[in-house]
Design a protein around this motif. Structure first.
Motif, PDB file in Angstrom:
ATOM      1  N   THR A 303       0.840  -1.113   0.252  1.00  0.00           N
ATOM      2  CA  THR A 303      -0.097   0.160  -0.088  1.00  0.00           C
ATOM      3  C   THR A 303       0.701   1.407   0.100  1.00  0.00           C
ATOM      4  N   LEU A 304       0.422   2.056  -0.863  1.00  0.00           N
ATOM      5  CA  LEU A 304       1.286   3.343  -0.944  1.00  0.00           C
ATOM      6  C   LEU A 304       0.577   4.500  -0.523  1.00  0.00           C
ATOM      7  N   SER A 305       0.892   5.474  -0.036  1.00  0.00           N
ATOM      8  CA  SER A 305      -0.076   6.569   0.184  1.00  0.00           C
ATOM      9  C   SER A 305       0.462   8.083  -0.450  1.00  0.00           C
ATOM     10  N   PHE A 306      -0.468   8.587  -0.937  1.00  0.00           N
ATOM     11  CA  PHE A 306      -0.038   9.622  -1.807  1.00  0.00           C
ATOM     12  C   PHE A 306      -0.598  10.956  -1.143  1.00  0.00           C
ATOM     13  N   VAL A 307       0.247  12.160  -1.533  1.00  0.00           N
ATOM     14  CA  VAL A 307      -0.415  13.637  -1.048  1.00  0.00           C
ATOM     15  C   VAL A 307      -0.465  14.390  -2.394  1.00  0.00           C
ATOM     16  N   PRO A 308      -1.104  15.140  -2.587  1.00  0.00           N
ATOM     17  CA  PRO A 308      -1.422  16.125  -3.874  1.00  0.00           C
ATOM     18  C   PRO A 308      -0.151  16.965  -3.967  1.00  0.00           C
ATOM     19  N   ASN A 309       0.040  17.260  -5.425  1.00  0.00           N
ATOM     20  CA  ASN A 309       1.165  18.055  -5.871  1.00  0.00           C
ATOM     21  C   ASN A 309       0.607  19.320  -5.974  1.00  0.00           C
ATOM     22  N   PRO A 310       1.504  20.459  -5.819  1.00  0.00           N
ATOM     23  CA  PRO A 310       0.896  21.784  -6.222  1.00  0.00           C
ATOM     24  C   PRO A 310       0.357  21.844  -7.385  1.00  0.00           C
ATOM     25  N   ASP A 311      -0.644  22.610  -7.875  1.00  0.00           N
ATOM     26  CA  ASP A 311      -1.156  22.933  -9.319  1.00  0.00           C
ATOM     27  C   ASP A 311      -0.413  24.362  -9.672  1.00  0.00           C
ATOM     28  N   ILE A 312       0.440  23.994 -10.371  1.00  0.00           N
ATOM     29  CA  ILE A 312       1.835  24.943 -10.989  1.00  0.00           C
ATOM     30  C   ILE A 312       1.000  25.915 -11.746  1.00  0.00           C
ATOM     31  N   LEU A 313       0.207  25.548 -12.748  1.00  0.00           N
ATOM     32  CA  LEU A 313      -0.758  26.639 -13.530  1.00  0.00           C
ATOM     33  C   LEU A 313      -1.611  27.627 -12.744  1.00  0.00           C
ATOM     34  N   GLY A 314      -2.372  26.735 -11.867  1.00  0.00           N
ATOM     35  CA  GLY A 314      -3.210  27.600 -10.680  1.00  0.00           C
ATOM     36  C   GLY A 314      -2.579  28.579 -10.215  1.00  0.00           C
ATOM     37  N   TRP A 315      -1.347  28.225  -9.612  1.00  0.00           N
ATOM     38  CA  TRP A 315      -0.687  29.126  -8.781  1.00  0.00           C
ATOM     39  C   TRP A 315      -0.234  30.280  -9.417  1.00  0.00           C
ATOM     40  N   VAL A 316       0.215  29.963 -10.826  1.00  0.00           N
ATOM     41  CA  VAL A 316       0.639  31.122 -11.616  1.00  0.00           C
ATOM     42  C   VAL A 316      -0.423  32.073 -12.144  1.00  0.00           C
ATOM     43  N   ALA A 317      -1.595  31.533 -12.392  1.00  0.00           N
ATOM     44  CA  ALA A 317      -2.590  32.233 -12.612  1.00  0.00           C
ATOM     45  C   ALA A 317      -3.240  33.036 -11.358  1.00  0.00           C
ATOM     46  N   SER A 318      -3.038  32.739 -10.304  1.00  0.00           N
ATOM     47  CA  SER A 318      -3.494  33.369  -9.095  1.00  0.00           C
ATOM     48  C   SER A 318      -2.650  34.311  -8.617  1.00  0.00           C
ATOM     49  N   ARG A 319      -1.360  34.490  -9.500  1.00  0.00           N
ATOM     50  CA  ARG A 319      -0.482  35.581  -9.051  1.00  0.00           C
ATOM     51  C   ARG A 319      -1.210  37.083  -8.985  1.00  0.00           C
ATOM     52  N   PRO A 320      -0.841  37.955  -8.154  1.00  0.00           N
ATOM     53  CA  PRO A 320      -1.507  39.290  -8.106  1.00  0.00           C
ATOM     54  C   PRO A 320      -1.416  40.067  -9.423  1.00  0.00           C
ATOM     55  N   LYS A 321      -0.447  39.912 -10.385  1.00  0.00           N
ATOM     56  CA  LYS A 321      -0.044  40.345 -11.426  1.00  0.00           C
ATOM     57  C   LYS A 321       0.326  39.229 -12.464  1.00  0.00           C
ATOM     58  N   PRO A 322      -0.725  38.218 -12.872  1.00  0.00           N
ATOM     59  CA  PRO A 322      -0.228  37.127 -13.511  1.00  0.00           C
ATOM     60  C   PRO A 322       0.121  37.191 -14.929  1.00  0.00           C
ATOM     61  N   PRO A 323       0.882  36.592 -15.590  1.00  0.00           N
ATOM     62  CA  PRO A 323       1.312  36.597 -16.970  1.00  0.00           C
ATOM     63  C   PRO A 323       0.176  36.180 -17.863  1.00  0.00           C
ATOM     64  N   PHE A 324      -0.094  36.302 -19.080  1.00  0.00           N
ATOM     65  CA  PHE A 324      -1.086  35.613 -19.922  1.00  0.00           C
ATOM     66  C   PHE A 324      -0.959  34.058 -19.646  1.00  0.00           C
ATOM     67  N   CYS A 325      -2.147  33.593 -19.117  1.00  0.00           N
ATOM     68  CA  CYS A 325      -1.792  32.084 -18.642  1.00  0.00           C
ATOM     69  C   CYS A 325      -2.509  31.335 -19.822  1.00  0.00           C
ATOM     70  N   VAL A 326      -1.725  30.158 -20.226  1.00  0.00           N
ATOM     71  CA  VAL A 326      -2.592  29.155 -21.222  1.00  0.00           C
ATOM     72  C   VAL A 326      -2.492  27.862 -20.568  1.00  0.00           C
ATOM     73  N   GLY A 327      -3.432  27.021 -20.632  1.00  0.00           N
ATOM     74  CA  GLY A 327      -3.536  25.748 -20.014  1.00  0.00           C
ATOM     75  C   GLY A 327      -3.528  24.688 -21.166  1.00  0.00           C
TER      76      GLY A 327
END
Ligand code: CTP
Length: 406
Positions: A303-327
């Motif tokens: 049995t392996l247990s997992f933890v979530p990874n950060p959402d990289i795109l989500g983090w960039v898009a939610s910056r105060p002055k985000p770049p133009f974001c494409v997913g």
């Protein structure tokens, strides 16, 4: 296939072939330029015809091949002017030491050298010669002068030569030349823009020898990086483990895990004008990867247990002055609905949707572009062509955004 738009619609180049053994690669070059939607018209010197026949080049290019100043097929009798007038560039491949010397001195004693002198379009030269000829001070002086005259040199490369020697002077391979010519002809619609992107899979270790990953070849991301470079952008590519060569001109950071990818993105995000998340990031990682190899035991289930990874795109898009974001949304079903939901949830300007089972590892792709204006479908095409269309779409959205009155 979508063609690159040139002076008169589709891009057209004049390929000049001079007399060197590498003339055989010119045949392949015609095909590779054609693959990129570029129309090729061929002019050969007399010496080139000793290495490869005009008939071969005519069959491959689909257009008559010219070798003679006095060719009666040009109505006004001036092929040395007419043949280059509707072309976006002249490419000399292979260019011998002799032909380079002629260009430097403005000699015009045959059709090809006269075309170069009478041209009103850029000249691109791909040298090919024995290493001693390349290294000779006369050739080096000539090459330096060509550069000063604004001529673009592609290569040469170093390696085994037809004469049996090894060294500098080998012509670049047809595919490399076609890629460089295609980039040269591309309009610089992203000039001055800094683009940060992720590509490839991430690899999340389980133990010293095992891990979990997403299926992703990196081909789409690398094609986008090449297209962005060709469009004049400054590109930083954060790449997961793939077996692809770094695109020329791209600043690359190679990572393994999502956490490493996130750190690399965080480092560059503030300076980026555009962010494109192409990577297939593993959503979870093993919570405690083992330092040593897990040994097999017959008795108990693992049995392996997992933890979530950060959402990289989500983090960039939610910056105060985000770049133009494409997913990118790779889905296995309900493509448009899932992709649009993802676009809204991650708050990105553009989401590119493709069917995972169609796209992974393939050389072609069929995508839909989802933005505020709706859904735009692109026809199935090689990933390089799709990438160019995506870059054009992004540049269009950015310029529209900049033009919007406040
Ligand atoms: N992405 C990211 N970081 C993650 C997961 C995804 O930056 N941890 C980015 C991808 O590069 C892609 C987009 O988000 O541009 C969509 O990725 P996808 O895996 O399809 O989205 P998820 O949010 O993981 O949704 P789901 O797995 O539920 O489909």
């Amino acid at each position: 296939m979508t063609d690159i738009q040139g002076k008169t619609g589709r891009k057209k180049v004049l390929l000049g072939i001079t007399g060197g053994v590498a003339a055989y690669k010119a045949a392949e070059l015609v095909r590779r330029l054609g693959d990129r939607g570029i129309e090729v018209h061929v002019v050969m010197t007399e010496a080139a015809c000793g290495f490869i026949t005009p008939a071969t080049l005519q069959a491959l290019s689909g257009h008559p091949v010219y070798t003679d100043m006095w060719d009666g097929r040009i109505a006004n009798g001036m092929p040395h002017i007419e043949l280059s007038r509707d072309k976006d560039a002249i490419i000399i491949a292979p260019a011998t030491a002799d032909f380079i010397a002629k260009c430097v001195h403005g000699l015009a004693d045959d059709l090809l050298s006269t075309l170069c002198l009478a041209r009103d379009c850029p000249l691109i030269v791909a040298p090919a010669m024995n290493r001693q000829m390349w290294e000779h001070p006369a050739t080096q002086r000539n090459v330096a002068q060509l550069r000063r005259d604004g001529v673009t040199l592609l290569g040469p490369d170093s390696g085994d030569q037809a004469c049996g020697e090894t060294g500098m002077g080998r012509m670049l391979e047809a595919d490399e030349l076609a890629e460089a010519v295609s980039a040269f002809l591309e309009p610089k619609i992203l000039a001055g823009k800094r683009l940060l992107m992720t590509a490839g899979p991430t690899f999340e270790p389980i133990d010293a020898v095992r891990g979990i990953t997403n299926r992703s070849s990196g081909k789409m991301g690398y094609a986008l990086a090449r297209a962005a470079i060709a469009a004049g952008a400054e590109v930083t590519l954060v790449s997961g483990p793939v077996s692809l060569a770094a695109p020329a001109g791209v600043r690359i950071e190679r990572v393994q895990t999502a956490a490493e990818m996130f750190e690399a993105v965080k480092k560059h995000a503030a300076k980026a004008d555009i962010f494109i998340g192409v990577a297939a990031v593993a959503d979870y990682r093993v919570s405690k990867p083992r330092q040593h190899k897990i040994k097999k035991t017959d008795e108990s289930a693992l049995t392996l247990s997992f933890v979530p990874n950060p959402d990289i795109l989500g983090w960039v898009a939610s910056r105060p002055k985000p770049p133009f974001c494409v997913g990118f949304a790779a889905e296995s079903r309900n493509l448009d609905a899932y992709a649009d939901e993802k676009r809204r949830r991650k708050n990105v300007k553009l989401m590119i949707a493709n069917l995972a089972q169609d796209a992974i590892g393939a050389d072609d792709n069929e995508v839909s572009l989802l933005d505020d204006a709706g859904t735009h479908r692109l026809p199935r095409a090689p990933k390089d062509i799709v990438a160019r269309q995506i870059i054009t779409h992004i540049a269009g959205l950015i310029s529209r955004k900049t033009r919007t009155p406040r």
